[in-house]
Scaffold this active site. Structure first.
Site, PDB file in Angstrom:
ATOM      1  N   PRO A 140       0.785  -1.237   0.000  1.00  0.00           N
ATOM      2  CA  PRO A 140       0.000   0.000   0.000  1.00  0.00           C
ATOM      3  C   PRO A 140       0.822   1.295   0.000  1.00  0.00           C
ATOM      4  CG  PRO A 140       0.050  -0.916   2.193  1.00  0.00           C
ATOM      5  CD  PRO A 140       0.771  -1.895   1.311  1.00  0.00           C
ATOM      6  N   CYS A 141       1.553   1.511  -1.091  1.00  0.00           N
ATOM      7  CA  CYS A 141       2.354   2.725  -1.200  1.00  0.00           C
ATOM      8  C   CYS A 141       1.476   3.979  -1.182  1.00  0.00           C
ATOM      9  CB  CYS A 141       3.233   2.686  -2.439  1.00  0.00           C
ATOM     10  SG  CYS A 141       2.356   2.379  -3.973  1.00  0.00           S
ATOM     11  N   HIS A 142       0.194   3.832  -1.511  1.00  0.00           N
ATOM     12  CA  HIS A 142      -0.721   4.973  -1.466  1.00  0.00           C
ATOM     13  C   HIS A 142      -0.931   5.474  -0.039  1.00  0.00           C
ATOM     14  CE1 HIS A 142      -3.297   1.421  -0.954  1.00  0.00           C
ATOM     15  NE2 HIS A 142      -4.124   2.196  -0.276  1.00  0.00           N
TER      16      HIS A 142
END
Length: 178
Positions: A140-142
């Site tokens: 989950p780089c977001h």
């Protein structure tokens, strides 16, 4: 192989493409069908440069549905780590992606600086790893934001906003400041 599916999530249409062999080698997505091909070229080029063989034949795997289930909160990101190949990653990237996926849960965010401190590195190194993440949504780089706003996102910032809003994060999505 490359499996692509279209879904309706949060009132929006999203296309999810997954590059896979026995496990997932890469993921891309788009809220705009025309931009999906551009995203696929970017991720397949990245994987090839990293020595990951790509079979461009269309596939019919369940992987896009698994990614959709993560977006919708039906499956925890950490549960999907086992289906990622981690081929072509540096040891640093693997360490960052695993730490992030296991510790920053749906509805939460962490700053580049906080993540860097937790891993004993620099915010710039974290930003580079996030930019190179071949498994967006699953890793989950977001959920990694700047201390003053959203930060950046590959492929596009509006997709980061979409994912955070679906997860119920409103504080960071009310400002487009980067």
């Amino acid at each position: 192989m490359i499996s692509v599916e279209k879904f309706r999530i949060g009132g929006r249409t999203i296309w999810i493409a997954v590059i896979h062999d026995e496990k997932i080698d890469g993921i891309t997505f788009s809220l705009d069908r025309e931009l999906l091909d551009e995203n696929l070229k970017r991720i397949t080029g990245f994987l090839r440069r990293r020595g990951v063989p790509i079979d461009p034949k269309p596939g019919n795997a369940e992987y896009p549905s698994i990614v959709k289930d993560i977006i919708e909160g039906k499956l925890d990101n950490e549960d999907a780590l086992r289906i990622l190949s981690f081929r072509g990653l540096t040891p640093f990237e693997g360490k960052v992606y695993e730490w992030l996926t296991k510790r920053v849960k749906r509805g939460e965010v962490i700053s580049y600086g906080e993540l860097a401190k937790a891993l004993g590195t620099s915010p710039r190194a974290i930003g580079g790893a996030m930019k190179r993440n071949p498994y967006p949504i699953v890793v989950p780089c977001h959920r990694v934001v700047s201390k003053n706003g959203l930060g950046y996102y590959t492929p596009r910032l509006d997709e980061k906003v979409f994912l955070l809003e679906i997860e119920g994060v409103k504080t960071w999505t009310n400002s487009k400041r980067i």
